[in-house]
Design a protein around this motif. Sequence first.
Motif: not given
Lengths: 349, 349
Positions: B271-279, B299-302, B342-346
């Motif tokens: 998921a962290l890899g996904l987040l990075q790339r999406f950003r 790292q999930a929190g930050p 957290r904030t990654s879902t909306a």
Amino acid sequence: MSSRPSLKAVAVAAGVSPASVSNAYNRPEQLSAAARERILDLAAQMGYAGPHPSASSLRSRHSGSIGMLFAQDLTYAFDDPYCTVLMGGLAEIAMEAGANLLLLQVGPHVVSQAYSRDEELRLVQGARRAALDGAVADGVHPAHPVLRVLAERDVPVVSTAVGTGERCVLIDDRGSAVELGRHLRSLGHRRVVVVTDSMDEGDPSLAPADTHLFPYARLRVDGLREGLGGAEVTVVSAGSNTQASGRRVADLVLAMTARPTAVAATSDTLALGLLQRFREAGLEPGTGISVTGFDDVQQAGPAGLTTVRQPVREKGRTLGRMLLDPSFTETRVTLATELIIRTSTAPAP
Amino acid sequence: MSSRPSLKAVAVAAGVSPASVSNAYNRPEQLSAAARERILDLAAQMGYAGPHPSASSLRSRHSGSIGMLFAQDLTYAFDDPYCTVLMGGLAEIAMEAGANLLLLQVGPHVVSQAYSRDEELRLVQGARRAALDGAVADGVHPAHPVLRVLAERDVPVVSTAVGTGERCVLIDDRGSAVELGRHLRSLGHRRVVVVTDSMDEGDPSLAPADTHLFPYARLRVDGLREGLGGAEVTVVSAGSNTQASGRRVADLVLAMTARPTAVAATSDTLALGLLQRFREAGLEPGTGISVTGFDDVQQAGPAGLTTVRQPVREKGRTLGRMLLDPSFTETRVTLATELIIRTSTAPAP
DNA sequence: CAGCGCTTCTGAAACGATCTACTAAATCGT
DNA sequence: ACGATTTAGTAGATCGTTTCAGAAGCGCTG
């Protein structure tokens, strides 16, 4: 409930000598393919798991594992960012060489202290019980008895400090610390606290005994002193190398009547703890107070920490090669470092 | 250059039986204090390092080390945040028990593939050579031959998956995934990509074979499916469990014609890899696209990642106790999980 | 003083493989 | 076809402990 078959049992069942069964596993070329097939088939059928590791290494004098010594805490291997990366490099080479990696517990050893025989036996117990083809010593004091035990066992040891005859992978701790000290000096810092981890446990004192410092720490402290020239330098012992220790020292610094304009730690781990605590106290590093570390671990960048970069992973790899790659014959390797200036240092107010 | 003295040599020199020398090291109470002193003095003087580990463990059937199996990559122990914390818990218990920790390399094993005998021997080679009192299997497929070898050797194995008779520490993978799926569903996501690590290497495909999934991954995928109810779900295989794999899958998702409104990964690492790339692609997770992980690593929190928290360190500790604490008799422990939003879902756009 | 229980220590048998040196058979070159 | 080399396999010693059953010595008791 019959007990497990041994190599001999397989040999008898197959009508061959025990040596042939051994060869079937370890030296296929000494055996006809057909015989090997037959033996391994039979072994599988009998539920034989292959040569017994202890018996095998007793006789052959090889165990297929290399060890890493931990004189503090086994969990350090996974908690400390410097150590984690070092281990990663080591693991990389171990993997290439098909070796397993053994994390060895040895007790903490304070040089100036006298140990009874039983205490000393307990200190080296982990290493005494482990079958090893070699060991890495990082952050193990050269006088630690475990090194003597390993030498007596003829286990090759490589280290990150100049020791007694072992091969080692070094960085120029002193030189790079001088450079870092000069940087602080050039920014006008004239009152500096140097924080070092040490084998003292307990409250940070104002005077770490030289004998309680690991070699790298002593070199860094000395280097910083030199680089800082005529500045007023106070050396503080933080105890173990953790962020918590750094935070504790930060509190001590905050309570000082003549507060320093800069704090230089001998590791990023300590420095990160300092940064955290200073920020919590509303003192923005770089503006209120300058902070430096050492190692350039991953968190140092995001934290804006000025530090000395050393190629930690490469260090781990080199240590591994020294133990596992016979064609690697150098006995002492020195890796390059680089001063990394970030936002945690700024001109003295 | 004389060779190292053996226990027997010490015995002869001391004028006692070998048994007494052995007892001097291992069973002080079987010996008069005076005799013990004399023997240990002499041993030290002769440069005897104590009982030879292999000989000792051959005879006594104990080695003082427990192993952790790595079916992918040894470096994983130090690279992956989930694994690092698990190892930390394990190390903690190992330390308390005075045991060493052996990181064992075993080859990757794909269930559906047929292996020749030599390939299979190479696969389990690391475990075959190592002397162990017990082993932990995390992320090792229950059908992996190494588990058979260890069983044949009577080495106790504890795992994080329901296996064949081993003791295990579990979490409710399925149930917590259902909960996570419901969360996404309640936000209105009707087109979702589920990303899972698997034993497929190479390019992310659109169809990971069930046999290539680790048990936990299959359970999480199934749970997500169930929780997502009637949503259109596409399952993607990411290969190995790394951030790099996550990034690769992100590219694949970005290229989809019917782009999903949410991506659910079976691990935070992915998921962290996904987040990075999406950003990087200008797609702010939470607004442009929702992302979820699993594990709640540090790292999930930050990173603001919505995920399922599991007590990883406690898991490591429990695994360790199962192997090392004889009074720990439970054969199956299930630890609690918690959905962390957290904030990654909306809400879906 | 025989008998008992303790402590201290020993003898000899494992534990399960691998190594070195050697033989017998097969292969080779000429 | 014949000695020389290679291949396939074996015998027997050896690696260095720990364990188990029991012996020797000793102070007591009844």
